[in-house]
Design a protein around this motif. Structure first.
Motif, PDB file in Angstrom:
ATOM      1  N   LEU A  76       0.825  -1.203   0.000  1.00  0.00           N
ATOM      2  CA  LEU A  76       0.000   0.000   0.000  1.00  0.00           C
ATOM      3  C   LEU A  76       0.862   1.257   0.000  1.00  0.00           C
ATOM      4  CD1 LEU A  76      -2.703   1.533   0.305  1.00  0.00           C
ATOM      5  CD2 LEU A  76      -2.464   1.200   2.771  1.00  0.00           C
ATOM      6  N   MET A  77       1.897   1.276   0.818  1.00  0.00           N
ATOM      7  CA  MET A  77       2.762   2.452   0.894  1.00  0.00           C
ATOM      8  C   MET A  77       3.473   2.690  -0.442  1.00  0.00           C
ATOM      9  SD  MET A  77       2.096   3.739   3.749  1.00  0.00           S
ATOM     10  CE  MET A  77       3.314   5.013   3.837  1.00  0.00           C
ATOM     11  N   TYR A  78       3.937   1.634  -1.099  1.00  0.00           N
ATOM     12  CA  TYR A  78       4.559   1.797  -2.418  1.00  0.00           C
ATOM     13  C   TYR A  78       3.553   2.305  -3.440  1.00  0.00           C
ATOM     14  CZ  TYR A  78       9.182   0.015  -1.352  1.00  0.00           C
ATOM     15  OH  TYR A  78      10.444  -0.127  -0.844  1.00  0.00           O
ATOM     16  N   ALA A  79       2.318   1.818  -3.372  1.00  0.00           N
ATOM     17  CA  ALA A  79       1.277   2.279  -4.296  1.00  0.00           C
ATOM     18  C   ALA A  79       0.979   3.762  -4.061  1.00  0.00           C
ATOM     19  CB  ALA A  79       0.008   1.442  -4.134  1.00  0.00           C
ATOM     20  N   LEU A  80       0.880   4.160  -2.801  1.00  0.00           N
ATOM     21  CA  LEU A  80       0.639   5.569  -2.487  1.00  0.00           C
ATOM     22  C   LEU A  80       1.812   6.439  -2.925  1.00  0.00           C
ATOM     23  CD1 LEU A  80      -1.012   5.276   1.058  1.00  0.00           C
ATOM     24  CD2 LEU A  80      -2.137   5.851  -1.100  1.00  0.00           C
ATOM     25  N   LYS A  81       3.016   5.929  -2.754  1.00  0.00           N
ATOM     26  CA  LYS A  81       4.210   6.661  -3.177  1.00  0.00           C
ATOM     27  C   LYS A  81       4.194   6.865  -4.681  1.00  0.00           C
ATOM     28  CE  LYS A  81       9.034   5.883  -3.849  1.00  0.00           C
ATOM     29  NZ  LYS A  81       9.652   4.735  -4.403  1.00  0.00           N
ATOM     30  N   ASN A  82       3.878   5.816  -5.432  1.00  0.00           N
ATOM     31  CA  ASN A  82       3.834   5.919  -6.889  1.00  0.00           C
ATOM     32  C   ASN A  82       2.720   6.858  -7.345  1.00  0.00           C
ATOM     33  OD1 ASN A  82       5.990   4.151  -7.141  1.00  0.00           O
ATOM     34  ND2 ASN A  82       4.686   2.361  -7.366  1.00  0.00           N
ATOM     35  N   GLU A  83       1.598   6.804  -6.656  1.00  0.00           N
ATOM     36  CA  GLU A  83       0.470   7.686  -6.977  1.00  0.00           C
ATOM     37  C   GLU A  83       0.848   9.148  -6.736  1.00  0.00           C
ATOM     38  OE1 GLU A  83      -3.730   8.408  -4.821  1.00  0.00           O
ATOM     39  OE2 GLU A  83      -3.389   6.333  -5.453  1.00  0.00           O
ATOM     40  N   THR A  84       1.525   9.402  -5.629  1.00  0.00           N
ATOM     41  CA  THR A  84       1.969  10.760  -5.317  1.00  0.00           C
ATOM     42  C   THR A  84       2.982  11.246  -6.337  1.00  0.00           C
ATOM     43  OG1 THR A  84       1.586  10.384  -2.967  1.00  0.00           O
ATOM     44  CG2 THR A  84       3.039  12.209  -3.547  1.00  0.00           C
ATOM     45  N   SER A  85       3.892  10.375  -6.716  1.00  0.00           N
ATOM     46  CA  SER A  85       4.899  10.731  -7.715  1.00  0.00           C
ATOM     47  C   SER A  85       4.253  11.080  -9.046  1.00  0.00           C
ATOM     48  CB  SER A  85       5.882   9.568  -7.890  1.00  0.00           C
ATOM     49  OG  SER A  85       6.811   9.858  -8.892  1.00  0.00           O
ATOM     50  N   ALA A  86       3.280  10.296  -9.464  1.00  0.00           N
ATOM     51  CA  ALA A  86       2.585  10.568 -10.725  1.00  0.00           C
ATOM     52  C   ALA A  86       1.830  11.893 -10.643  1.00  0.00           C
ATOM     53  CB  ALA A  86       1.625   9.426 -11.053  1.00  0.00           C
ATOM     54  N   SER A  87       1.212  12.165  -9.509  1.00  0.00           N
ATOM     55  CA  SER A  87       0.500  13.439  -9.331  1.00  0.00           C
ATOM     56  C   SER A  87       1.453  14.621  -9.391  1.00  0.00           C
ATOM     57  CB  SER A  87      -0.242  13.456  -7.998  1.00  0.00           C
ATOM     58  OG  SER A  87      -1.255  12.503  -7.972  1.00  0.00           O
ATOM     59  N   MET A  88       2.604  14.476  -8.758  1.00  0.00           N
ATOM     60  CA  MET A  88       3.586  15.553  -8.769  1.00  0.00           C
ATOM     61  C   MET A  88       4.110  15.805 -10.179  1.00  0.00           C
ATOM     62  SD  MET A  88       5.598  14.809  -5.202  1.00  0.00           S
ATOM     63  CE  MET A  88       6.721  16.175  -5.353  1.00  0.00           C
ATOM     64  N   LYS A  89       4.345  14.744 -10.940  1.00  0.00           N
ATOM     65  CA  LYS A  89       4.802  14.899 -12.328  1.00  0.00           C
ATOM     66  C   LYS A  89       3.731  15.592 -13.167  1.00  0.00           C
ATOM     67  CE  LYS A  89       7.954  11.002 -12.286  1.00  0.00           C
ATOM     68  NZ  LYS A  89       8.186   9.618 -12.673  1.00  0.00           N
ATOM     69  N   GLN A  90       2.455  15.242 -12.952  1.00  0.00           N
ATOM     70  CA  GLN A  90       1.370  15.876 -13.693  1.00  0.00           C
ATOM     71  C   GLN A  90       1.262  17.355 -13.336  1.00  0.00           C
ATOM     72  OE1 GLN A  90      -0.514  14.428 -16.164  1.00  0.00           O
ATOM     73  NE2 GLN A  90      -1.109  16.557 -16.499  1.00  0.00           N
ATOM     74  N   ILE A  91       1.423  17.685 -12.075  1.00  0.00           N
ATOM     75  CA  ILE A  91       1.387  19.088 -11.652  1.00  0.00           C
ATOM     76  C   ILE A  91       2.525  19.863 -12.299  1.00  0.00           C
ATOM     77  CG2 ILE A  91       1.720  20.633  -9.666  1.00  0.00           C
ATOM     78  CD1 ILE A  91       0.142  18.532  -8.008  1.00  0.00           C
ATOM     79  N   LYS A  92       3.713  19.267 -12.327  1.00  0.00           N
ATOM     80  CA  LYS A  92       4.858  19.930 -12.954  1.00  0.00           C
ATOM     81  C   LYS A  92       4.598  20.155 -14.436  1.00  0.00           C
ATOM     82  CE  LYS A  92       9.849  19.548 -13.729  1.00  0.00           C
ATOM     83  NZ  LYS A  92       9.762  20.342 -14.903  1.00  0.00           N
TER      84      LYS A  92
END
Length: 84
Positions: A47-63
């Protein structure tokens, strides 16, 4: 009690609760509880890895969105041009 709170944190995808639970793990004595804890900890890890990947994807989209918005920005002169 700890195992129940761990289950709830996993179901709710509550990273803060998982972190708090990891700070105070209990001393489990029964083999059944230990096996259950191992399975739940593996699930929490996933779950923590999934949340980490989700956060990373969101940050890339924001950038990407910010870069796009900045490219569309109209550059205006900050000084008064009175030569005309």
């Amino acid at each position: 009690m700890w195992l129940d709170r761990l289950k709830i944190a996993i179901v709710e995808k509550d990273a803060a609760a998982l972190d708090k639970l990891m700070d105070s793990p209990p001393q489990l004595k029964e083999e059944k509880e230990i096996e259950e804890a191992i399975c739940l900890l593996k699930e929490a890890n996933s779950l923590m890895y999934a949340l980490k990947n989700e956060t990373s994807a969101s940050m890339k989209q924001i950038k990407t969105n910010l870069d796009f918005l900045r490219s569309m920005d109209i550059h205006t002169s900050k000084s008064l041009d009175i030569r005309s």
